[in-house]
Design a protein around this motif. Structure first.
Motif, PDB file in Angstrom:
ATOM      1  N   ALA B  27      34.095  38.374  41.151  1.00 54.26           N
ATOM      2  CA  ALA B  27      34.528  39.085  39.937  1.00 54.26           C
ATOM      3  C   ALA B  27      35.926  39.692  40.081  1.00 54.26           C
ATOM      4  O   ALA B  27      36.539  40.087  39.085  1.00 54.26           O
ATOM      5  CB  ALA B  27      33.527  40.194  39.586  1.00 54.26           C
ATOM      6  N   LEU B  30      39.018  39.119  37.827  1.00 54.10           N
ATOM      7  CA  LEU B  30      39.107  39.727  36.488  1.00 54.10           C
ATOM      8  C   LEU B  30      39.747  41.118  36.541  1.00 54.10           C
ATOM      9  O   LEU B  30      39.841  41.796  35.525  1.00 54.10           O
ATOM     10  CB  LEU B  30      37.714  39.832  35.856  1.00 54.10           C
ATOM     11  CG  LEU B  30      37.005  38.509  35.551  1.00 54.10           C
ATOM     12  CD1 LEU B  30      35.581  38.773  35.079  1.00 54.10           C
ATOM     13  CD2 LEU B  30      37.771  37.719  34.498  1.00 54.10           C
ATOM     14  N   PRO B  32      38.614  44.034  37.932  1.00 57.76           N
ATOM     15  CA  PRO B  32      37.647  45.037  37.433  1.00 57.76           C
ATOM     16  C   PRO B  32      37.964  46.437  37.952  1.00 57.76           C
ATOM     17  O   PRO B  32      38.688  46.595  38.941  1.00 57.76           O
ATOM     18  CB  PRO B  32      36.317  44.556  38.034  1.00 57.76           C
ATOM     19  CG  PRO B  32      36.729  43.856  39.294  1.00 57.76           C
ATOM     20  CD  PRO B  32      38.060  43.222  39.018  1.00 57.76           C
ATOM     21  N   ASP B  36      33.123  49.080  37.322  1.00 61.86           N
ATOM     22  CA  ASP B  36      32.616  47.755  36.930  1.00 61.86           C
ATOM     23  C   ASP B  36      32.004  47.044  38.136  1.00 61.86           C
ATOM     24  O   ASP B  36      30.908  46.487  38.064  1.00 61.86           O
ATOM     25  CB  ASP B  36      33.754  46.879  36.381  1.00 61.86           C
ATOM     26  CG  ASP B  36      34.221  47.318  35.002  1.00 61.86           C
ATOM     27  OD1 ASP B  36      33.433  47.944  34.281  1.00 61.86           O
ATOM     28  OD2 ASP B  36      35.384  47.026  34.667  1.00 61.86           O
ATOM     29  N   LEU B  37      32.733  47.059  39.247  1.00 67.95           N
ATOM     30  CA  LEU B  37      32.248  46.384  40.453  1.00 67.95           C
ATOM     31  C   LEU B  37      30.930  46.983  40.937  1.00 67.95           C
ATOM     32  O   LEU B  37      30.007  46.267  41.334  1.00 67.95           O
ATOM     33  CB  LEU B  37      33.286  46.500  41.579  1.00 67.95           C
ATOM     34  CG  LEU B  37      34.419  45.489  41.617  1.00 67.95           C
ATOM     35  CD1 LEU B  37      35.270  45.736  42.846  1.00 67.95           C
ATOM     36  CD2 LEU B  37      33.887  44.064  41.622  1.00 67.95           C
ATOM     37  N   ILE B  40      28.121  45.819  38.686  1.00 64.03           N
ATOM     38  CA  ILE B  40      27.776  44.412  38.937  1.00 64.03           C
ATOM     39  C   ILE B  40      26.969  44.283  40.233  1.00 64.03           C
ATOM     40  O   ILE B  40      25.940  43.605  40.286  1.00 64.03           O
ATOM     41  CB  ILE B  40      29.065  43.547  39.000  1.00 64.03           C
ATOM     42  CG1 ILE B  40      29.694  43.440  37.609  1.00 64.03           C
ATOM     43  CG2 ILE B  40      28.768  42.165  39.567  1.00 64.03           C
ATOM     44  CD1 ILE B  40      31.113  42.887  37.611  1.00 64.03           C
ATOM     45  N   CYS B  69      27.724  32.103  38.607  1.00 63.90           N
ATOM     46  CA  CYS B  69      28.647  33.045  37.943  1.00 63.90           C
ATOM     47  C   CYS B  69      29.742  32.265  37.226  1.00 63.90           C
ATOM     48  O   CYS B  69      30.260  31.278  37.761  1.00 63.90           O
ATOM     49  CB  CYS B  69      29.322  33.965  38.956  1.00 63.90           C
ATOM     50  SG  CYS B  69      28.192  35.011  39.854  1.00 63.90           S
ATOM     51  N   THR B  71      33.344  33.172  35.026  1.00 62.00           N
ATOM     52  CA  THR B  71      34.260  34.149  34.452  1.00 62.00           C
ATOM     53  C   THR B  71      35.107  33.440  33.397  1.00 62.00           C
ATOM     54  O   THR B  71      35.449  32.267  33.545  1.00 62.00           O
ATOM     55  CB  THR B  71      35.205  34.762  35.513  1.00 62.00           C
ATOM     56  OG1 THR B  71      35.895  33.712  36.190  1.00 62.00           O
ATOM     57  CG2 THR B  71      34.441  35.600  36.517  1.00 62.00           C
ATOM     58  N   ILE B  80      32.265  38.324  32.840  1.00 66.45           N
ATOM     59  CA  ILE B  80      31.532  37.604  33.881  1.00 66.45           C
ATOM     60  C   ILE B  80      30.095  37.397  33.404  1.00 66.45           C
ATOM     61  O   ILE B  80      29.453  38.331  32.907  1.00 66.45           O
ATOM     62  CB  ILE B  80      31.584  38.329  35.254  1.00 66.45           C
ATOM     63  CG1 ILE B  80      30.845  37.480  36.309  1.00 66.45           C
ATOM     64  CG2 ILE B  80      31.003  39.748  35.192  1.00 66.45           C
ATOM     65  CD1 ILE B  80      31.164  37.879  37.744  1.00 66.45           C
ATOM     66  N   ILE B  82      26.441  36.065  34.697  1.00 61.02           N
ATOM     67  CA  ILE B  82      25.714  35.875  35.960  1.00 61.02           C
ATOM     68  C   ILE B  82      24.284  35.436  35.638  1.00 61.02           C
ATOM     69  O   ILE B  82      23.617  36.062  34.804  1.00 61.02           O
ATOM     70  CB  ILE B  82      25.656  37.192  36.763  1.00 61.02           C
ATOM     71  CG1 ILE B  82      27.066  37.739  37.018  1.00 61.02           C
ATOM     72  CG2 ILE B  82      24.900  37.008  38.079  1.00 61.02           C
ATOM     73  CD1 ILE B  82      27.089  39.195  37.473  1.00 61.02           C
ATOM     74  N   SER B 140      25.641  39.611  31.478  1.00 64.21           N
ATOM     75  CA  SER B 140      27.087  39.492  31.276  1.00 64.21           C
ATOM     76  C   SER B 140      27.717  40.872  31.257  1.00 64.21           C
ATOM     77  O   SER B 140      27.072  41.851  30.850  1.00 64.21           O
ATOM     78  CB  SER B 140      27.391  38.812  29.935  1.00 64.21           C
ATOM     79  OG  SER B 140      26.792  37.546  29.891  1.00 64.21           O
ATOM     80  N   ILE B 143      34.838  43.013  31.351  1.00 58.10           N
ATOM     81  CA  ILE B 143      35.632  43.755  32.330  1.00 58.10           C
ATOM     82  C   ILE B 143      36.843  44.350  31.621  1.00 58.10           C
ATOM     83  O   ILE B 143      37.507  43.685  30.831  1.00 58.10           O
ATOM     84  CB  ILE B 143      36.101  42.828  33.471  1.00 58.10           C
ATOM     85  CG1 ILE B 143      34.895  42.153  34.144  1.00 58.10           C
ATOM     86  CG2 ILE B 143      36.930  43.592  34.482  1.00 58.10           C
ATOM     87  CD1 ILE B 143      33.934  43.070  34.836  1.00 58.10           C
TER      88      ILE B 143
END
Lengths: 102, 157
Positions: B27, B30, B32, B36-37, B40, B69, B71, B80, B82, B140, B143
């Motif tokens: 990810a 993107l 992030p 966000d990370l 996820i 995954c 993106t 993203i 997944i 999903s 991001i």
């Protein structure tokens, strides 16, 4: 996951370091429960989560399980020094009604 | 930028950390935020843990989990998608299983919050399951979407 404990003025401070997930939880439970039994004479307990770099819902079950163990000895439990992501999980799951954040 | 990866791992708890870290690394393109990370990683960890604990309920490295995954850019945001798929026992009642605090294993200190966390931490979430065939979780996340006043911060690569 590393767990350490120490007492000061009858308060047991338990420090967690590392990641709490399904894989690490079983050993962490055994180690934490051993320390809880060792410090059963304490008046209250503070679990320091500053060293927890990752936690998923396994951490909710872990903390509630330790809360129940402390309560066997009449010891109230608090959590402190949470990271933003750990705080988010515990807040949404309502853990703070049992284990207040200080 | 469109990108894709597919990861097949043995359904053992040792792989939970690897799976969430691998998806988080994927990810990164993107750009992030750290939040966000973290979201996820937590959602993927929940999905993979469900496969290990509930779908297979065993320690066999022969059981497999597939993580895919994608993106892409959608409406100006990086997204993203997944999917986490197992070939395990399936879920009897998906609606019941996804309810907060519902667990089939309360004796093992399960909180029953796994699906709730996936739903809350991701922007889109769905589960498809067939008895004795398996389960697929699709999630999903957009991001860079500023939500609840959170300020975007750069992730450390």
């Amino acid at each position: 996951m590393q767990i350490k404990a120490m007492t000061n003025n009858n308060i047991v401070y338990m420090t967690l370091q590392g990641e709490i997930d399904e894989h690490s939880a079983e050993r962490a439970r055994r180690e934490a429960d051993r320390l809880i039994d060792e410090y059963a004479a304490a008046e209250s307990a503070v679990i320091d989560l500053s060293g927890v770099s990752f936690m998923d819902s396994t951490g909710i079950g872990f903390l509630i399980g330790r809360y129940k163990r402390f309560r066997r000895f009449g010891i109230p439990v608090y959590v402190t020094n949470l990271t933003q992501s750990t705080d988010k999980i515990l807040e949404m799951s309502g853990v703070y009604t049992l284990i207040p954040k200080i | 930028m469109e990108n894709y990866m597919k990861l097949e791992i043995a359904a053992i708890s040792e792989n939970e950390s690897f799976a969430r870290s691998a998806v988080a690394a994927f990810a990164l393109s993107l750009n992030p935020t750290l939040n966000d990370l973290s979201d996820i990683k937590t959602a993927v960890s929940e999905a993979v843990t469900n496969c290990v604990v509930h779908a297979y309920g065993s320690k066999s490295a022969r059981d497999k989990i597939t993580i895919e995954c994608r993106t892409k850019e959608e409406d100006g945001f990086g997204v993203i998608h997944i999917t986490v798929t197992d070939s395990g026992c399936g879920i009897d009642d998906v609606e019941q299983a996804t309810a907060p605090f519902y667990t089939t294993l309360p004796s093992e200190e399960r909180s029953g919050m796994g699906f709730t966390i996936m739903q809350t931490f991701m922007d889109e979430f769905s589960v498809r399951s067939a008895k004795n065939e398996g389960t697929q979780v699709c999630m999903s996340k957009r991001i860079g979407w500023v939500k609840n006043g959170e300020i975007r911060e750069l992730a450390d690569a």
